[in-house]
Scaffold this motif. Structure first.
Motif, PDB file in Angstrom:
ATOM      1  N   THR A   1      29.299 -53.724  20.089  1.00 22.55           N
ATOM      2  CA  THR A   1      30.679 -53.256  20.041  1.00 22.55           C
ATOM      3  C   THR A   1      30.843 -51.933  20.782  1.00 22.55           C
ATOM      4  O   THR A   1      31.843 -51.716  21.466  1.00 22.55           O
ATOM      5  N   MET A   2      29.869 -51.060  20.682  1.00 24.24           N
ATOM      6  CA  MET A   2      29.981 -49.726  21.229  1.00 24.24           C
ATOM      7  C   MET A   2      29.920 -49.693  22.758  1.00 24.24           C
ATOM      8  O   MET A   2      30.678 -48.943  23.394  1.00 24.24           O
ATOM      9  N   VAL A   3      29.084 -50.499  23.358  1.00 24.08           N
ATOM     10  CA  VAL A   3      28.894 -50.446  24.817  1.00 24.08           C
ATOM     11  C   VAL A   3      30.183 -50.755  25.574  1.00 24.08           C
ATOM     12  O   VAL A   3      30.575 -49.980  26.456  1.00 24.08           O
ATOM     13  N   PRO A   4      30.900 -51.843  25.302  1.00 19.06           N
ATOM     14  CA  PRO A   4      32.152 -52.073  26.033  1.00 19.06           C
ATOM     15  C   PRO A   4      33.190 -50.978  25.808  1.00 19.06           C
ATOM     16  O   PRO A   4      33.925 -50.620  26.726  1.00 19.06           O
ATOM     17  N   LEU A   5      33.239 -50.424  24.607  1.00 17.55           N
ATOM     18  CA  LEU A   5      34.199 -49.360  24.337  1.00 17.55           C
ATOM     19  C   LEU A   5      33.862 -48.099  25.127  1.00 17.55           C
ATOM     20  O   LEU A   5      34.752 -47.423  25.646  1.00 17.55           O
ATOM     21  N   LEU A   6      32.589 -47.775  25.240  1.00 15.06           N
ATOM     22  CA  LEU A   6      32.180 -46.613  26.043  1.00 15.06           C
ATOM     23  C   LEU A   6      32.472 -46.843  27.523  1.00 15.06           C
ATOM     24  O   LEU A   6      32.924 -45.930  28.223  1.00 15.06           O
ATOM     25  N   LEU A   7      32.220 -48.044  28.005  1.00 16.37           N
ATOM     26  CA  LEU A   7      32.526 -48.356  29.398  1.00 16.37           C
ATOM     27  C   LEU A   7      34.030 -48.282  29.658  1.00 16.37           C
ATOM     28  O   LEU A   7      34.465 -47.772  30.697  1.00 16.37           O
ATOM     29  N   PHE A   8      34.816 -48.786  28.714  1.00 17.17           N
ATOM     30  CA  PHE A   8      36.268 -48.726  28.860  1.00 17.17           C
ATOM     31  C   PHE A   8      36.753 -47.278  28.893  1.00 17.17           C
ATOM     32  O   PHE A   8      37.574 -46.902  29.727  1.00 17.17           O
TER      33      PHE A   8
ATOM     34  N   ARG B   1      39.267 -42.411  34.717  1.00 14.09           N
ATOM     35  CA  ARG B   1      39.290 -42.360  36.179  1.00 14.09           C
ATOM     36  C   ARG B   1      40.560 -42.910  36.801  1.00 14.09           C
ATOM     37  O   ARG B   1      40.731 -42.822  38.011  1.00 14.09           O
ATOM     38  N   ILE B   2      41.459 -43.502  36.009  1.00 12.99           N
ATOM     39  CA  ILE B   2      42.686 -44.064  36.575  1.00 12.99           C
ATOM     40  C   ILE B   2      43.891 -43.421  35.911  1.00 12.99           C
ATOM     41  O   ILE B   2      43.781 -42.792  34.857  1.00 12.99           O
TER      42      ILE B   2
END
Length: 82
Positions: free
Chosen positions: A6-13, A19-20
């Motif tokens: 769960t944590m990895v996609p949230l950190l990537l997001f 950046r945008i």
């Protein structure tokens, strides 16, 4: 292990979101629910009532107007007035 999954996609997001522009991020947030709606209707043959379709069209019309206004605003700032 599920906490890490769960944590990895949230950190990537969150890393990508920094950046945008926030206006672009807001529009992107509408893509996932819209894809779920289209998937449900066309793949899983869920009923699509007139009310749901009208709501879907209203939301995306509003997003198109918002995007067009942003485009026109950004374009008018880029072109110097002689």
């Amino acid at each position: 292990g599920t906490g890490l999954i769960t944590m990895v996609p949230l950190l990537l997001f969150s890393s990508a979101a920094r950046r945008i522009d926030l206006s672009l991020l807001g529009v992107i947030q509408y893509i996932a629910p819209s894809m779920q709606f289209v998937l449900g209707v066309f793949v899983y043959h869920e009923p699509c009532t007139r009310e749901r379709l009208i709501g879907f069209v209203i939301v995306w019309t509003a997003l198109a107007i918002y995007a067009a206004e942003g485009y026109v605003s950004r374009r008018s700032r880029a072109v110097p007035i002689a």
